[in-house]
Design an enzyme around this catalytic site. Structure first.
Site, PDB file in Angstrom:
ATOM      1  N   ASP A  64      -2.964  10.041  -1.500  1.00 55.88           N
ATOM      2  CA  ASP A  64      -1.600   9.500  -1.463  1.00 55.88           C
ATOM      3  C   ASP A  64      -1.400   8.279  -2.367  1.00 55.88           C
ATOM      4  OD1 ASP A  64      -3.251   7.833   0.003  1.00 55.88           O
ATOM      5  OD2 ASP A  64      -2.058   7.823   1.828  1.00 55.88           O
ATOM      6  N   HIS A  65      -2.487   7.565  -2.673  1.00 56.91           N
ATOM      7  CA  HIS A  65      -2.328   6.302  -3.399  1.00 56.91           C
ATOM      8  C   HIS A  65      -2.139   6.501  -4.896  1.00 56.91           C
ATOM      9  CE1 HIS A  65      -3.357   4.315   0.290  1.00 56.91           C
ATOM     10  NE2 HIS A  65      -3.395   3.126  -0.279  1.00 56.91           N
ATOM     11  N   ASP A 119      -8.315   2.202   5.425  1.00 62.13           N
ATOM     12  CA  ASP A 119      -7.063   1.637   4.937  1.00 62.13           C
ATOM     13  C   ASP A 119      -6.583   0.665   5.996  1.00 62.13           C
ATOM     14  OD1 ASP A 119      -4.761   2.317   2.732  1.00 62.13           O
ATOM     15  OD2 ASP A 119      -3.980   1.507   4.616  1.00 62.13           O
ATOM     16  N   ARG A 379       3.744  -5.335   1.915  1.00 66.48           N
ATOM     17  CA  ARG A 379       3.203  -6.582   1.350  1.00 66.48           C
ATOM     18  C   ARG A 379       3.977  -6.973   0.101  1.00 66.48           C
ATOM     19  NH1 ARG A 379      -2.862  -4.249   2.280  1.00 66.48           N
ATOM     20  NH2 ARG A 379      -2.956  -5.072   4.385  1.00 66.48           N
ATOM     21  N   SER A 539      -5.848  -5.855   2.202  1.00 66.96           N
ATOM     22  CA  SER A 539      -6.312  -4.469   2.271  1.00 66.96           C
ATOM     23  C   SER A 539      -7.752  -4.350   2.767  1.00 66.96           C
ATOM     24  CB  SER A 539      -6.176  -3.824   0.907  1.00 66.96           C
ATOM     25  OG  SER A 539      -7.408  -3.797   0.261  1.00 66.96           O
ATOM     26  N   ARG A 541      -9.905  -2.544   1.097  1.00 74.45           N
ATOM     27  CA  ARG A 541     -10.699  -2.031  -0.030  1.00 74.45           C
ATOM     28  C   ARG A 541     -12.069  -2.709  -0.097  1.00 74.45           C
ATOM     29  NH1 ARG A 541      -6.199  -4.579  -3.984  1.00 74.45           N
ATOM     30  NH2 ARG A 541      -5.003  -3.300  -2.535  1.00 74.45           N
TER      31      ARG A 541
HETATM   32  C1  MIC Z   1      -2.877  -1.579   0.460  1.00 68.06           C
HETATM   33  O1  MIC Z   1      -1.804  -1.383   1.032  1.00 68.06           O
HETATM   34  O2  MIC Z   1      -3.229  -2.684   0.006  1.00 68.06           O
HETATM   35  C2  MIC Z   1      -3.808  -0.400   0.293  1.00 68.06           C
HETATM   36  C3  MIC Z   1      -3.805  -0.036  -1.131  1.00 68.06           C
HETATM   37  O3  MIC Z   1      -3.342   0.690   1.054  1.00 68.06           O
HETATM   38  C4  MIC Z   1      -5.197  -0.825   0.791  1.00 68.06           C
HETATM   39  C5  MIC Z   1      -6.259   0.145   0.547  1.00 68.06           C
HETATM   40  C6  MIC Z   1      -6.777   0.153  -0.864  1.00 68.06           C
HETATM   41  O4  MIC Z   1      -6.859  -0.880  -1.515  1.00 68.06           O
HETATM   42  O5  MIC Z   1      -7.127   1.243  -1.321  1.00 68.06           O
HETATM   43  C7  MIC Z   1      -5.235  -1.181   2.270  1.00 68.06           C
HETATM   44  O6  MIC Z   1      -4.231  -1.585   2.811  1.00 68.06           O
HETATM   45  O7  MIC Z   1      -6.310  -1.127   2.876  1.00 68.06           O
HETATM   46 FE1  SF4 Z   2       0.055   3.060   0.821  1.00 69.70          FE
HETATM   47 FE2  SF4 Z   2      -1.095   0.763   1.529  1.00 69.70          FE
HETATM   48 FE3  SF4 Z   2       1.449   0.841   0.735  1.00 69.70          FE
HETATM   49 FE4  SF4 Z   2       0.790   1.887   3.039  1.00 69.70          FE
HETATM   50  S1  SF4 Z   2       0.631  -0.257   2.478  1.00 69.70           S
HETATM   51  S2  SF4 Z   2       2.137   2.787   1.503  1.00 69.70           S
HETATM   52  S3  SF4 Z   2      -1.206   2.722   2.619  1.00 69.70           S
HETATM   53  S4  SF4 Z   2      -0.328   1.295  -0.510  1.00 69.70           S
END
Ligand code: MIC
Ligand code: SF4
Length: 646
Positions: A64-65, A119, A379, A539, A541
């Site tokens: 999805d990302h 995630d 965010r 996140s 990550r």
């Molecule tokens: C995010 O919203 O920051 C992400 C991208 O979903 C991350 C995961 C990632 O960095 O792959 C998260 O929230 O954990």
């Molecule tokens: Fe995707 Fe992370 Fe954004 Fe949710 S917060 S939509 S999981 S990038």
């Protein structure tokens, strides 16, 4: 004494420890989820553990990302993930099926179960009475291998809801109210449990929005009870047999209580550039807006898009606004269409995108220079949108559509009658892009497809006797994982290629960081980072730990750490230490050398306080609040080394 919902969920999964707050516990994990950006690494780790098939009740791999596919790399990652899912017995949610958390809520979330996801917004499923926790990929790989998840028993905060949301005010405003109260670190070490008569006024997608945004408060997770509203949701998804009632006992005791009368809420917005910089929309009115996006795992459910579509009915998007819709899932899109609501969006001039994270993680949709963007995302950390000096406001779908119509931040209560939303009793279920696990005998024959962007993991050496580290960077409070390991269209395709992604560590703060660190590493040295409060928020990550480790970082000394990042540091053998006296932060400057004499021995002997010599400047004291298991992992150099030894 009675139990809260959170305590019931934990107690029924406890493998070790007790409900005593702050003590190390281990819980059995029933379900896991990964997404593509963290998943490639998680499956490389799972392969390294060497288990032939996942040992959970259910594991899902979502894509999805990263849907941009600007070259072969994303497409290669997707094929790798699909073949891994087939080989190891996972469900696979193909690109375009939707955002992991939305799809999971629709198809798999099950009251009473535990879910671990790579995630940070995995707690979304708490809206369906799951104990759903975000973690690094390696922790999820371990859970897929049937190992329990380790954490410190959180405090349980009861959020007592009364009343009913007024017109044009929605679940997002509940979360923003909480964020204003708790800030981005107020939920640390806590589970937020919503209870009280107001809960039944919130649908499961509303609850999911609130649970999702608990992540921005630093909470371990958020949870709602399982009641008749939950049953209605599961029925609508054709899964009513998965329902069970889970309510707090009448005499449940909470460690703290927050009270909120929903009827007193007004439309709110998180202003640039932190999710807790919350103000009433009425105070922001008149600000010109160039872009409005409704999407993300927080606010792109059918309810959200129906409100938007009804508010747009017969109207046109303002000519200076780019109004964009990122549907949460294929199911949302198809049901929207079936209810004849998609045509209102299209007719009004909305740009309809495919289902996925998209601009929420900087994969496209970057705003124009010097303009304001209103988003229903999670965010608004600086630069996360892909534009330098961005001005991103986080708002409800109601506030978003008001701005889309007027071109300005507008109190949606001025739009007139609030649309009546009726969610279908039965959703159209579309599993066209959701592949079930293969039976074992077929799975055995599957070959994993590895493109050139799938780079094997390096070896992680054990902790040396003494640590001598050069401080290459000193940062402020609330540094996010987006600062440490940025995402976006250029960097996200490198998630399965550690050497390549490491070049971007801290690139927005110091473009030279990686090359400086590599120089230190080549000369046989190690690196330290000094941070403020809530270091590593955001996140899950693990690249924000793994890539610095690859560059030779072995010590992070901060005033405090965010939960998931701290766990990731430990998993990859980086020592997270905190200042005993926060003022000592001032004593260290970039370029200083830190010396930790006999650190191996001290860790092994269980020392909780250590002395750090700032070479040539004197000594300071630091805390290493680590469980015996954490110590073992750091000594081994990585959890992976221990898992392999098993
Ligand atoms: C995010 O919203 O920051 C992400 C991208 O979903 C991350 C995961 C990632 O960095 O792959 C998260 O929230 O954990
Ligand atoms: Fe995707 Fe992370 Fe954004 Fe949710 S917060 S939509 S999981 S990038």
């Amino acid at each position: 004494m009675g139990l809260s919902v959170a305590e019931k969920l934990i107690a029924s999964h406890l493998v070790s420890g007790s409900l005593k707050r702050g003590e190390p516990i281990a819980i059995k994990i029933d379900q896991t989820l990964t997404q593509d950006a963290t998943g490639t690494m998680a499956y490389l780790e799972f392969e390294a553990i060497g288990i032939p098939r996942v040992r959970t009740e259910l594991s899902v791999s979502y894509v999805d990302h990263n849907l941009l596919q600007t070259d072969f790399r994303n497409a290669d990652d997707h094929r790798f993930l699909q073949s891994v899912a087939a080989k190891y017995g996972l469900w696979f949610s193909r690109p375009g099926n939707g955002i992991c958390h939305q799809v999971h809520l629709e198809r798999f979330a099950r009251p009473g179960k535990t879910l671990l996801g790579s995630d940070s917004h995995t707690p979304t499923a708490g809206g369906c009475a799951m104990l759903a926790i975000g973690a690094g990929g390696l922790d999820v790989a371990m859970a897929m291998a049937g190992k329990p998840f380790h954490l410190l028993m959180p405090k349980i905060v009861g959020v007592y809801l009364t009343g009913k949301l007024p017109p044009w005010v929605s679940a997002r405003d509940v979360a923003l109210w909480m964020l204003r109260k708790l800030t981005v670190k107020g939920g640390l070490g806590k589970i937020l449990e919503y209870f009280g008569p107001g809960v039944k006024e919130l649908s499961v997608p509303d609850r999911a929005t609130i649970a999702n945004l608990g992540t921005e408060m630093g909470a371990t997770t958020s949870v709602f009870p399982s009641d008749e509203v939950t049953l209605a949701w599961l029925k609508a998804q054709g899964r009513d047999e998965e329902w069970q009632e889970i309510l707090p006992d009448p005499d449940a005791r909470y460690d703290e209580i927050i009270e909120l009368d929903l009827s007193t809420l007004e439309p709110l917005a998180a202003c640039p550039s932190s999710p807790d910089n919350v103000k009433p929309v009425s105070e922001l009115e008149g600000q010109e807006v160039a872009q409005v996006i409704v999407g993300s795992c927080a606010n792109s459910s059918l309810r959200d898009l129906l409100v938007v579509s009804k508010a747009l009915h017969g109207k046109k998007v303002h000519p200076t606004v780019s109004f964009e819709i990122n549907p949460g899932s294929l199911q949302v899109l198809e049901n929207l269409d079936a209810l004849a609501a998609l045509k209102d969006l299209i007719h009004a001039g909305a740009r309809i995108h495919q289902s996925g994270c998209l601009g929420c993680i900087g994969m496209g949709q970057a705003p124009a220079t010097g303009t304001v963007s209103l988003r229903t995302f999670t965010r608004n950390f600086p630069g996360r949108s892909g534009t330098k000096n961005d001005q991103v406001y986080l708002v409800s779908p109601e506030v978003a559509v008001a701005a889309a119509l007027t071109g300005k931040i507008t109190d949606p209560r001025k739009l007139g009658a609030y649309p009546e939303i009726q969610l279908p009793e039965r959703f159209i279920i579309n599993d066209a892009l959701l592949l079930p696990p293969l039976p074992e005998e077929k799975a055995r024959e599957v070959e994993i497809i590895r493109g050139p962007n799938i780079v094997p993991l390096p070896q992680f050496d054990p902790l040396p006797e003494n640590l001598r580290c050069k401080v290459l960077l000193k940062v402020e409070d609330n540094i996010t994982t987006d600062h440490i390991m940025p995402a976006g269209a250029k960097i996200l395709p490198l998630r399965s290629n550690l050497p390549a992604i490491s070049e971007y560590v801290f690139s927005a703060l110091d473009p030279e960081f990686a090359s400086k660190a590599l120089k230190v590493k080549e000369s046989g040295g190690l690196v330290a980072i000094v941070g403020g409060e809530n270091y590593g928020q955001g996140s899950s990550r693990e690249h924000a730990a793994l890539a610095p480790r690859y560059l030779g970082v072995r010590l992070k000394l901060a005033k405090s750490f965010a939960r998931i990042h701290r766990a990731n540091l430990i998993n990859f053998g980086i020592l997270p230490a905190t200042f005993v006296n926060p003022q000592d932060y001032e004593k260290i400057a970039p370029g200083d050398e830190l010396f930790l004499k006999g650190i191996r021995e001290q860790l092994a002997s269980g020392a909780e306080e250590i002395v750090i010599e700032i070479v040539g400047k004197g000594s300071i004291r630091a805390r290493i609040d680590l469980t015996p298991r954490d110590r073992e992992i750091i000594l081994a150099g990585s959890l992976l080394n221990l898992a392999r030894e098993d």
